[in-house]
Design an enzyme around this catalytic site. Structure first.
Site, PDB file in Angstrom:
ATOM      1  N   LYS A 205      -3.138  -7.985   0.101  1.00 26.70           N
ATOM      2  CA  LYS A 205      -1.874  -8.802   0.755  1.00 26.70           C
ATOM      3  C   LYS A 205      -2.205  -9.383   2.250  1.00 26.70           C
ATOM      4  O   LYS A 205      -2.076 -10.586   2.711  1.00 26.70           O
ATOM      5  CB  LYS A 205      -0.524  -8.048   0.749  1.00 26.70           C
ATOM      6  CG  LYS A 205       0.901  -8.886   1.171  1.00 26.70           C
ATOM      7  CD  LYS A 205       1.790  -8.047   0.915  1.00 26.70           C
ATOM      8  CE  LYS A 205       3.044  -8.667   1.819  1.00 26.70           C
ATOM      9  NZ  LYS A 205       4.355  -8.120   1.659  1.00 26.70           N
ATOM     10  N   GLU A 211      -9.874   0.199   3.982  1.00 22.91           N
ATOM     11  CA  GLU A 211     -10.719   0.399   2.652  1.00 22.91           C
ATOM     12  C   GLU A 211     -10.934  -0.624   1.895  1.00 22.91           C
ATOM     13  O   GLU A 211     -12.583  -0.951   1.662  1.00 22.91           O
ATOM     14  CB  GLU A 211      -9.953   1.369   1.991  1.00 22.91           C
ATOM     15  CG  GLU A 211      -9.288   2.543   2.293  1.00 22.91           C
ATOM     16  CD  GLU A 211      -8.011   2.698   2.989  1.00 22.91           C
ATOM     17  OE1 GLU A 211      -7.568   1.629   3.613  1.00 22.91           O
ATOM     18  OE2 GLU A 211      -7.233   3.669   3.090  1.00 22.91           O
ATOM     19  N   GLY A 265       3.592  -5.342  -1.709  1.00 22.22           N
ATOM     20  CA  GLY A 265       2.472  -4.804  -2.389  1.00 22.22           C
ATOM     21  C   GLY A 265       2.814  -4.226  -3.853  1.00 22.22           C
ATOM     22  O   GLY A 265       2.091  -4.696  -4.796  1.00 22.22           O
ATOM     23  N   ARG A 266       3.678  -3.308  -3.822  1.00 25.06           N
ATOM     24  CA  ARG A 266       3.885  -2.496  -4.806  1.00 25.06           C
ATOM     25  C   ARG A 266       4.735  -3.375  -5.896  1.00 25.06           C
ATOM     26  O   ARG A 266       5.057  -2.760  -7.046  1.00 25.06           O
ATOM     27  CB  ARG A 266       4.423  -1.225  -4.612  1.00 25.06           C
ATOM     28  CG  ARG A 266       5.718  -1.248  -3.696  1.00 25.06           C
ATOM     29  CD  ARG A 266       6.290   0.170  -3.042  1.00 25.06           C
ATOM     30  NE  ARG A 266       7.039   0.034  -2.170  1.00 25.06           N
ATOM     31  CZ  ARG A 266       6.976  -0.209  -0.822  1.00 25.06           C
ATOM     32  NH1 ARG A 266       5.755  -0.624  -0.096  1.00 25.06           N
ATOM     33  NH2 ARG A 266       8.019  -0.223  -0.054  1.00 25.06           N
ATOM     34  N   GLU A 351       6.742   5.141  -2.425  1.00 25.54           N
ATOM     35  CA  GLU A 351       6.420   4.473  -1.277  1.00 25.54           C
ATOM     36  C   GLU A 351       7.813   3.541  -0.848  1.00 25.54           C
ATOM     37  O   GLU A 351       7.757   3.126   0.217  1.00 25.54           O
ATOM     38  CB  GLU A 351       5.340   3.311  -1.319  1.00 25.54           C
ATOM     39  CG  GLU A 351       4.635   2.932  -0.114  1.00 25.54           C
ATOM     40  CD  GLU A 351       3.454   2.111  -0.179  1.00 25.54           C
ATOM     41  OE1 GLU A 351       3.455   0.973  -0.790  1.00 25.54           O
ATOM     42  OE2 GLU A 351       2.429   2.420   0.469  1.00 25.54           O
ATOM     43  N   HIS A 382      -0.040  20.799 -22.511  1.00 23.50           N
ATOM     44  CA  HIS A 382      -0.863  21.910 -21.978  1.00 23.50           C
ATOM     45  C   HIS A 382      -1.365  22.167 -20.703  1.00 23.50           C
ATOM     46  O   HIS A 382      -2.343  23.027 -20.408  1.00 23.50           O
ATOM     47  CB  HIS A 382      -2.132  21.911 -23.139  1.00 23.50           C
ATOM     48  CG  HIS A 382      -1.643  21.481 -24.612  1.00 23.50           C
ATOM     49  ND1 HIS A 382      -1.863  22.630 -25.417  1.00 23.50           N
ATOM     50  CD2 HIS A 382      -1.437  20.653 -25.256  1.00 23.50           C
ATOM     51  CE1 HIS A 382      -1.452  22.434 -26.622  1.00 23.50           C
ATOM     52  NE2 HIS A 382      -1.144  21.256 -26.509  1.00 23.50           N
ATOM     53  N   LYS A 510      -3.433   6.258   9.103  1.00 27.10           N
ATOM     54  CA  LYS A 510      -4.613   5.054   9.363  1.00 27.10           C
ATOM     55  C   LYS A 510      -4.698   5.045  10.991  1.00 27.10           C
ATOM     56  O   LYS A 510      -6.184   4.974  11.219  1.00 27.10           O
ATOM     57  CB  LYS A 510      -3.552   3.809   8.962  1.00 27.10           C
ATOM     58  CG  LYS A 510      -3.430   3.585   7.579  1.00 27.10           C
ATOM     59  CD  LYS A 510      -3.176   2.020   7.239  1.00 27.10           C
ATOM     60  CE  LYS A 510      -2.560   2.043   5.820  1.00 27.10           C
ATOM     61  NZ  LYS A 510      -1.858   0.531   5.805  1.00 27.10           N
TER      62      LYS A 510
END
Ligand code: F6P
Length: 547
Positions: A205, A211, A265-266, A351, A382, A510
């Site tokens: 975005k 990253e 973004g999400r 978030e 399990h 960050k």
């Protein structure tokens, strides 16, 4: 105003004390029609919330609280483009990406519908060309591998949906994701692909995320080394809101897909960020995904609260978290293809609502987002289900049960479903000491051992859960399900009076990482930190420099 400041809050608190005397099982025993009365449906999805410690009176108070907080109006505000993301002065319009009805939605005096449609068309045409092999690489080859370079909301949605809709995916193209700044992520993908037949999608975005930009530059270097600088214009495309940064990267404007800053973004998998999805499942199925979400949107906007699935999901979650001491919600899909859904919802929910300051800038005096975790079906049984059944924390579960598998084999699906259904029953019913005692007697266990084992064999039960019964995971039902969770998150944000659409909490780490990179690179001393951080940085430097 938050839920605690409404007129009905204290009445609900009192009623909660009344309900404390009953177990969820008692509520079932008192009301033979409980399942019918505490479940609702939309299309091919049934939402059963009857296995919560809640009754009609509690629900009525929750509806009153929602009304006091003008939930209905706030929903309309979001859909109408009001700038409800106040800290960033932005509208929140992911719903518009799947809206075929609205004609005018104004943001800053501009009708944004046209812009959204234009970019949607550009994206689906491109995706179609890539899928059909019309779009070619620099040497005239068809694209066989698509690599999405992006992180967070520019990664999780595409990754989750492509896996969830694998039965709809083209067999001609492989999809890869590079998200982590860990070079292993990049290296392992590069090992599997050939430059001539690969399309990289740089998905960001902001187009500034460290990253993503680090990975994109390394991938570009790899491509240029193999095919030369000219290949970038054919083998790279970009999805972003930041045209300026894209231009600097050198991506062909024909391969740039834009969206507005009113798409979080999400919440962006429906936007051109979903380009890999569109290539994978094709434009018709992508449209069906949007249509499913749109059905959920219309339902959320128009349906009365009593039958409104996302409203019920949100109110019940607040009830569990703020009245029943629920600290976490487990997302438990009984479908292998939904294995990334818990991971996707972790970002969406935590978030959005992992906040402790309200819209007025004050610290909240109540718990906000529960911790979201989960895993697919019987695998979780399990491992962490032990804690769900007998741990000290009260955790609520969402069981997601598709009735039909895309891969029906023998009795597998029946057994899978039976497991999911049994878990919700077991969590609620538990097992009393008497039942455990009788069971051990029938197994021929000695009296001595029975006395020793009895405390461990008891299950207190009374653990809340919801069940989604879904006919089958299809583009439509998946679109609906994801939109339900988006809107549930919105409802919770309204009750907690927090802005669900910013994410300042991710910034600090960050910023500090940038300083630490400088420290690690520096030949001189390092900047001032606490003794632990200094010690770790010093050791890392010493070991890396001596290798
Ligand atoms: O760091 C968090 C975040 O900003 C998320 O909200 C977002 O989805 C992700 O980073 C990626 O951001 P971008 O799409 O701008 O690269």
């Amino acid at each position: 105003m938050n839920f605690q400041e409404t007129q009905s809050f204290n009445l609900l608190k009192k009623h909660k004390v009344f309900l404390d005397d009953f177990s969820i099982m008692d509520l079932f025993n008192q009301n033979p029609a409980r399942f019918e009365e505490f479940s609702t449906s939309l299309g091919d999805i049934v939402f059963d919330y009857s296995k919560n410690k809640i009754d009609k009176k509690a629900l009525d108070f929750l509806f009153k609280i929602a009304n006091n907080l003008n939930l209905k109006e706030k929903i309309q505000d979001m859909f109408n483009g009001v700038k409800i993301n106040t800290s960033e002065n932005r509208a929140v319009l992911h719903t518009l990406l799947r809206d075929n009805i609205s004609k005018n939605i104004m943001v800053d005096g501009v009708n944004v519908i046209e812009y959204i449609k234009l970019n949607y068309q550009k994206m689906i045409n491109f995706a179609d060309d890539v899928q059909k092999g019309i779009y070619k690489g620099i040497k005239g080859d068809r694209i066989l591998d698509v690599v999405n370079i992006g992180i967070g909301g520019s990664y999780l949605g595409s990754k989750m949906v492509i896996e969830a809709l694998k039965p709809y995916k083209t067999p001609l193209i492989n999809f890869h994701f590079i998200s982590n700044i860990d070079s292993t992520d990049l290296t392992e993908v590069l090992k599997k692909i050939e430059p001539e037949t690969t399309l990289f999608i740089v998905s960001s975005k902001t187009f500034t995320t460290d990253e993503t930009m680090t990975n994109a530059l390394s991938a570009k270097e790899w491509l240029v080394n193999k095919l030369g600088e000219k290949a970038v214009s054919k083998h790279f495309c970009a999805v972003s809101t930041n045209k300026k940064e894209i231009a600097k990267f050198g991506i062909n404007p024909d391969n740039v897909f834009e969206f507005g800053d009113y798409i979080g973004g999400r919440y962006s998998l429906w936007s051109p960020i979903g380009l890999p999805i569109c290539i994978a499942i094709g434009k018709n199925n992508f449209q069906k995904l949007l249509d499913g979400a749109s059905i959920a949107d219309e339902h959320f906007k128009n349906c009365d609260f009593e039958h409104n699935i996302p409203v019920l999901m949100g109110l019940i979650s607040v009830w569990n978290v703020n009245f029943m001491n629920v600290v976490a919600e487990a997302v438990l899909p009984y479908d292998n293809y939904l294995k990334f859904l818990p991971m996707y919802l972790q970002q969406l929910v935590m978030e959005s609502n992992g906040k402790s300051v309200d819209r007025q800038g004050n610290f909240v005096q109540y718990q906000t987002s529960p911790i979201i975790f989960g895993d697919e079906g019987t695998n979780g049984q399990h491992s962490f289900y032990q804690l769900l059944h007998q741990g000290t924390e009260n955790i609520s579960c969402d069981f997601i049960l598709p009735i039909f598998s895309h891969n029906e084999v023998g009795e597998h699906q029946l057994k899978l479903l039976a497991n999911g259904i049994a878990q919700s029953e077991a969590l609620m019913k538990g097992k009393s000491k008497e039942e455990a005692f009788d069971e051990m007697v029938s197994q021929g266990i000695s009296q001595d051992n029975i006395s020793k084992l009895l405390p461990y064999k008891e299950f207190k039960g009374d653990r809340p859960s919801n069940t989604f019964l879904i006919k089958q995971i299809t583009p439509e039902t998946l679109g609906m399900l994801v939109a339900f969770y988006e809107h549930k998150t919105f409802v919770e944000g309204v009750l907690w009076d927090i802005n669900s659409f910013d994410q300042f909490g991710v910034e600090l780490g960050k910023q500090l990482a940038k300083n630490i990179v400088k420290d690690l690179k520096s030949d001189e001393g390092i900047s001032k930190h606490d003794s632990s951080t200094t010690g770790i940085i010093t050791m890392v430097k010493a070991l890396r420099n001596n290798k």
